[in-house]
Design an enzyme around this catalytic site. Sequence first.
Site, mmCIF file in Angstrom:
data_model
loop_
_atom_site.group_PDB
_atom_site.id
_atom_site.type_symbol
_atom_site.label_atom_id
_atom_site.label_comp_id
_atom_site.label_asym_id
_atom_site.label_seq_id
_atom_site.Cartn_x
_atom_site.Cartn_y
_atom_site.Cartn_z
ATOM 1 N N LYS A 70 22.952 10.513 39.462
ATOM 2 C CA LYS A 70 22.702 9.134 39.510
ATOM 3 C C LYS A 70 23.540 8.462 40.337
ATOM 4 O O LYS A 70 23.396 7.341 40.898
ATOM 5 C CB LYS A 70 22.392 8.633 38.277
ATOM 6 C CG LYS A 70 20.902 9.096 37.595
ATOM 7 C CD LYS A 70 20.805 8.275 36.155
ATOM 8 C CE LYS A 70 19.569 8.651 35.590
ATOM 9 N NZ LYS A 70 19.319 8.143 34.428
ATOM 10 N N ASP A 128 16.084 2.088 34.727
ATOM 11 C CA ASP A 128 16.477 2.335 33.379
ATOM 12 C C ASP A 128 16.717 1.093 32.469
ATOM 13 O O ASP A 128 16.121 1.218 31.270
ATOM 14 C CB ASP A 128 17.663 3.323 33.106
ATOM 15 C CG ASP A 128 17.453 4.678 33.429
ATOM 16 O OD1 ASP A 128 16.254 5.184 33.299
ATOM 17 O OD2 ASP A 128 18.522 5.469 33.963
HETATM 18 P P1 NAP Z 1 26.140 10.842 29.901
HETATM 19 O O1 NAP Z 1 26.428 9.931 31.261
HETATM 20 O O2 NAP Z 1 26.340 12.163 30.367
HETATM 21 O O3 NAP Z 1 27.005 10.316 28.581
HETATM 22 C C1 NAP Z 1 26.893 10.905 27.418
HETATM 23 C C2 NAP Z 1 27.429 10.083 26.540
HETATM 24 O O4 NAP Z 1 27.213 10.588 25.295
HETATM 25 C C3 NAP Z 1 28.915 9.735 26.496
HETATM 26 O O5 NAP Z 1 28.954 8.654 25.925
HETATM 27 C C4 NAP Z 1 29.363 10.698 25.880
HETATM 28 O O6 NAP Z 1 30.837 10.432 25.186
HETATM 29 C C5 NAP Z 1 28.445 10.951 24.457
HETATM 30 N N1 NAP Z 1 28.668 12.195 24.039
HETATM 31 C C6 NAP Z 1 28.305 13.361 24.532
HETATM 32 N N2 NAP Z 1 28.358 14.414 23.553
HETATM 33 C C7 NAP Z 1 29.172 14.033 22.678
HETATM 34 C C8 NAP Z 1 29.380 14.456 21.302
HETATM 35 N N3 NAP Z 1 29.377 15.823 21.237
HETATM 36 N N4 NAP Z 1 30.013 13.559 20.514
HETATM 37 C C9 NAP Z 1 29.945 12.256 20.500
HETATM 38 N N5 NAP Z 1 29.646 11.785 21.834
HETATM 39 C C10 NAP Z 1 29.162 12.471 22.652
HETATM 40 O O7 NAP Z 1 24.574 10.896 29.719
HETATM 41 P P2 NAP Z 1 23.489 9.692 29.829
HETATM 42 O O8 NAP Z 1 22.912 9.674 31.148
HETATM 43 O O9 NAP Z 1 24.171 8.533 29.639
HETATM 44 O O10 NAP Z 1 22.283 10.100 28.816
HETATM 45 C C11 NAP Z 1 22.698 10.066 27.519
HETATM 46 C C12 NAP Z 1 21.512 10.332 26.802
HETATM 47 O O11 NAP Z 1 20.487 9.166 26.760
HETATM 48 C C13 NAP Z 1 20.786 11.540 26.900
HETATM 49 O O12 NAP Z 1 20.353 11.989 25.713
HETATM 50 C C14 NAP Z 1 19.528 11.261 27.777
HETATM 51 O O13 NAP Z 1 18.476 12.030 27.748
HETATM 52 C C15 NAP Z 1 19.219 9.889 27.322
HETATM 53 N N6 NAP Z 1 18.348 8.940 28.172
HETATM 54 C C16 NAP Z 1 17.490 8.544 27.813
HETATM 55 C C17 NAP Z 1 16.590 7.951 28.803
HETATM 56 C C18 NAP Z 1 14.962 7.284 28.288
HETATM 57 O O14 NAP Z 1 14.322 6.963 29.165
HETATM 58 N N7 NAP Z 1 14.814 7.415 27.100
HETATM 59 C C19 NAP Z 1 17.088 7.242 29.962
HETATM 60 C C20 NAP Z 1 18.481 8.033 30.044
HETATM 61 C C21 NAP Z 1 19.186 8.838 29.305
HETATM 62 P P3 NAP Z 1 32.105 10.715 26.166
HETATM 63 O O15 NAP Z 1 32.091 9.410 27.197
HETATM 64 O O16 NAP Z 1 33.253 10.710 25.089
HETATM 65 O O17 NAP Z 1 31.980 12.061 26.931
#
Ligand code: NAP
Length: 275
Positions: free
Chosen positions: A59, A95
């Site tokens: 992205k 988003d």
């Molecule tokens: P990302 O950029 O990889 O960010 C992941 C986030 O989760 C970061 O804040 C990370 O913290 C935290 N995290 C990951 N593992 C963790 C753990 N074990 N303990 C605590 N914090 C943890 O991913 P993203 O693109 O933002 O997506 C995040 C979630 O949103 C995913 O589940 C995705 O499927 C969902 N999502 C849903 C939609 C929808 O349409 N519903 C759209 C987009 C995303 P750190 O900074 O410490 O690594």
Amino acid sequence: MGYPVEHSLSPLIHNAAFGATGENLLYLAFPVRPGELSTAVAGLKALGFKGANVTVPHKEKIIKYLDRVEPIAARIGAVNTIVNNGNELVGYNTDGTGFIRSLNEAGFNPSGKNVLILGAGGAARAVAFALVDAKCTKLSIANRTLANAMKLADSLTDKCGLIPEVYSMDEKELHLVLSEADLVINTTSLGMWPKVEDTPLPGGGFKKGQWVYDLVYNPIETKFLKQARERGCYVISGLSMLLYQGAEAFTLWTGQDAPVEVMEKVLYGAVNKKN
Ligand code: NAP
């Protein structure tokens, strides 16, 4: 385009939408390895694709390969939708708008509200900027890695003038801000299938009457949402954001309103079947 992308539900919802509206289009999921992103983008143009969605991990990196990025996506720093208008590839981010539409449909208006965002990744960025545009008055960001929360807070301050409060993911530290928030949002990946017992707030700690949103959509009711519902909160599943970001992308590609009911039906059907 994503990697991996096999799990994506987007082909299902968009192909149902194309079928229902008579658009002569087909949506396919292409696994694009990180090292092959620029070649894949050049291929979109060369092969005459109408557009694309972009997902993890591309992205942010895709921006440098596009001809133009519209202002909302540029400010977020991430693109999830590309439109090929014949001469140029234009990047958008649906988003944030999808997120706000899902909130509004559920009956929550962010204007004047106090919001706590858990997580500071790509999805948190889109959600945070959309909430500021929707005129929330106070934003707090809590994240496992404090430096990432600070980075997001700094870019909100630079680009919107808002100064968010920043916290670690320590529940004791979060107690007060959690109890004062009108809306609490999980944007971390915690709780996603198969690790369904994970949650960013194992102690719950929600307040009756609060709104609680989980971006994780598989399962539809995560542990985070279950605890909130049992506490008497209004809960919203990430499936609605998935639906509305897809609906916005459909409109960008076709110029017509998306058949949301059709898309919703196949989406909920697929997730219920998986669970
Ligand atoms: P990302 O950029 O990889 O960010 C992941 C986030 O989760 C970061 O804040 C990370 O913290 C935290 N995290 C990951 N593992 C963790 C753990 N074990 N303990 C605590 N914090 C943890 O991913 P993203 O693109 O933002 O997506 C995040 C979630 O949103 C995913 O589940 C995705 O499927 C969902 N999502 C849903 C939609 C929808 O349409 N519903 C759209 C987009 C995303 P750190 O900074 O410490 O690594």
